[in-house]
Write a protein that holds these residues in place. Sequence first.
Motif, PDB file in Angstrom:
ATOM      1  N   VAL A  18       0.860  -1.258  -0.197  1.00  0.00           N
ATOM      2  CA  VAL A  18      -0.084  -0.113  -0.142  1.00  0.00           C
ATOM      3  C   VAL A  18       0.814   1.255  -0.042  1.00  0.00           C
ATOM      4  O   VAL A  18       0.605   2.351  -0.791  1.00  0.00           O
ATOM      5  N   THR A  19       1.765   1.237   0.976  1.00  0.00           N
ATOM      6  CA  THR A  19       2.636   2.595   0.862  1.00  0.00           C
ATOM      7  C   THR A  19       3.631   2.668  -0.442  1.00  0.00           C
ATOM      8  O   THR A  19       4.134   3.862  -0.615  1.00  0.00           O
ATOM      9  N   LEU A  40      -6.232  -5.638   2.991  1.00  0.00           N
ATOM     10  CA  LEU A  40      -5.432  -4.793   2.176  1.00  0.00           C
ATOM     11  C   LEU A  40      -5.330  -4.976   0.768  1.00  0.00           C
ATOM     12  O   LEU A  40      -5.533  -4.134  -0.104  1.00  0.00           O
ATOM     13  N   HIS A  41      -4.958  -6.360   0.341  1.00  0.00           N
ATOM     14  CA  HIS A  41      -5.183  -6.780  -0.938  1.00  0.00           C
ATOM     15  C   HIS A  41      -6.519  -6.486  -1.828  1.00  0.00           C
ATOM     16  O   HIS A  41      -6.348  -5.737  -2.723  1.00  0.00           O
ATOM     17  N   TYR A  77       2.475   1.928  -3.390  1.00  0.00           N
ATOM     18  CA  TYR A  77       1.470   2.557  -4.149  1.00  0.00           C
ATOM     19  C   TYR A  77       1.192   4.077  -3.884  1.00  0.00           C
ATOM     20  O   TYR A  77       1.104   4.839  -4.916  1.00  0.00           O
ATOM     21  N   ALA A 101      -6.670  -2.654  -2.286  1.00  0.00           N
ATOM     22  CA  ALA A 101      -5.745  -2.157  -3.105  1.00  0.00           C
ATOM     23  C   ALA A 101      -6.131  -2.486  -4.757  1.00  0.00           C
ATOM     24  O   ALA A 101      -5.855  -1.463  -5.460  1.00  0.00           O
ATOM     25  N   PRO A 110      -1.077  -5.387  -6.956  1.00  0.00           N
ATOM     26  CA  PRO A 110      -1.443  -5.635  -5.626  1.00  0.00           C
ATOM     27  C   PRO A 110      -0.665  -6.917  -4.988  1.00  0.00           C
ATOM     28  O   PRO A 110      -0.528  -6.832  -3.645  1.00  0.00           O
TER      29      PRO A 110
END
Length: 292
Positions: free
Chosen positions: A45-46, A105-106, A48, A109, A216
Motif C-alpha cells: 500500500v505504501t 488490504l489486497h 502505491y 488495493a 497488488p
Amino acid sequence: MQQFFTTLLAGLTLGAVYAAFALALCLIWRSTRVVNFAQAPMAMVTTYVALEVIDHTGSYWFGFAVALLAGLVLGAVVERGLVRFVEGKSDLNVVILTLGLFVVLHSLAAIVFGQDYKSFPAPFGLRGLHVAGHDIAITGFGIFTLIAVAVVFGLLVALFRFTDLGLKMRASAFSPEVARLLGVRVGKMLTLGWALAAVVGSLAGLLVAGGNLVFPQFMDSVVVYGFVAAVLGGLDSPAGSVVGGLVLGLALSFVSGYAASDLVPITALGILVLVLLVRPGGLFSHVAERRV
C-alpha cells in the motif's frame, strides 16, 4: 567464473531485499512479540502511495519520503484501531487478525489502485556498472539497496542496545505489567513498535519495486522468503535477520543460476524445515540470564 560472480552479486542484492523485510519482522517481534503477516500488503500500500506521489510530482525522493511517512502512520493506525482490541488475549487472535488484514488490504488495493501492472522508477541506474574496463554485475540501485539495509540494521542495533526508548519497547513486549509499574507507557511503546516496523516494511517494498512492475500481489513472495530469512537468523536478532536474508538470497540465486528456478520455492522450504529441526530459535538465537 563470470557466471559465478554474476550469480553471487545477484544473490547479495536479492538477499538484501529479504534482509530488509526480515528486519521489519524482527523489529515488530522485538517490540511487541507479534509476527505481523500483514507486513507485506502494508508495504504494498505504501509503495502505491509513493508511486502516486512520484507520478504527480516527478520526484522519486519525495515519493520515497512520503511512503516511509505513510508506513509510520499506517502502522500506528493498525495497532491503535485493530490490534489494540486483541492485545493481552490469546496470541492466536493477533495472528488471525493480521491474516485477515492481509486479505483486506489486497482487496482494497485492487479497488483503489486497480489490478494493472504499473512501472515503478528507480533513482539509480539499472544497468551493470562498468569499472576500470570491466563489467560488474551489480546495478546502482543494487548498491543503494545494500547501503539502505546496512543503515537500517545499524539504526535498529543502536535503538535496542544504546537507547532508553529501545529498552522501554523491549520491556513493554516482554513484561507489560512490570513495565507499567516502572512507569513505562506500554500502549505508546506498542504503537511505536508497529509504526517503526511498518516504516522498515515500507522501505522493503520500495526496494522490491525499484525498476520493476507493481501490482497488488507483488510483495506476496517477499513475505514468504523474508519470513524464512527471519527464522533462519532468529526473529529476535537484527544481525540474524541480515545474515539470514543474505544467506537465503545467495542460496536461492545459486539454485536458480546453476540448477533450475523451479527449485527455488522448494529450496526455501527445505532451509526453513532444516532450521526448525536443528535450531528452532534461529542461527543467532541465544539464551542468556537477564539482570536488572
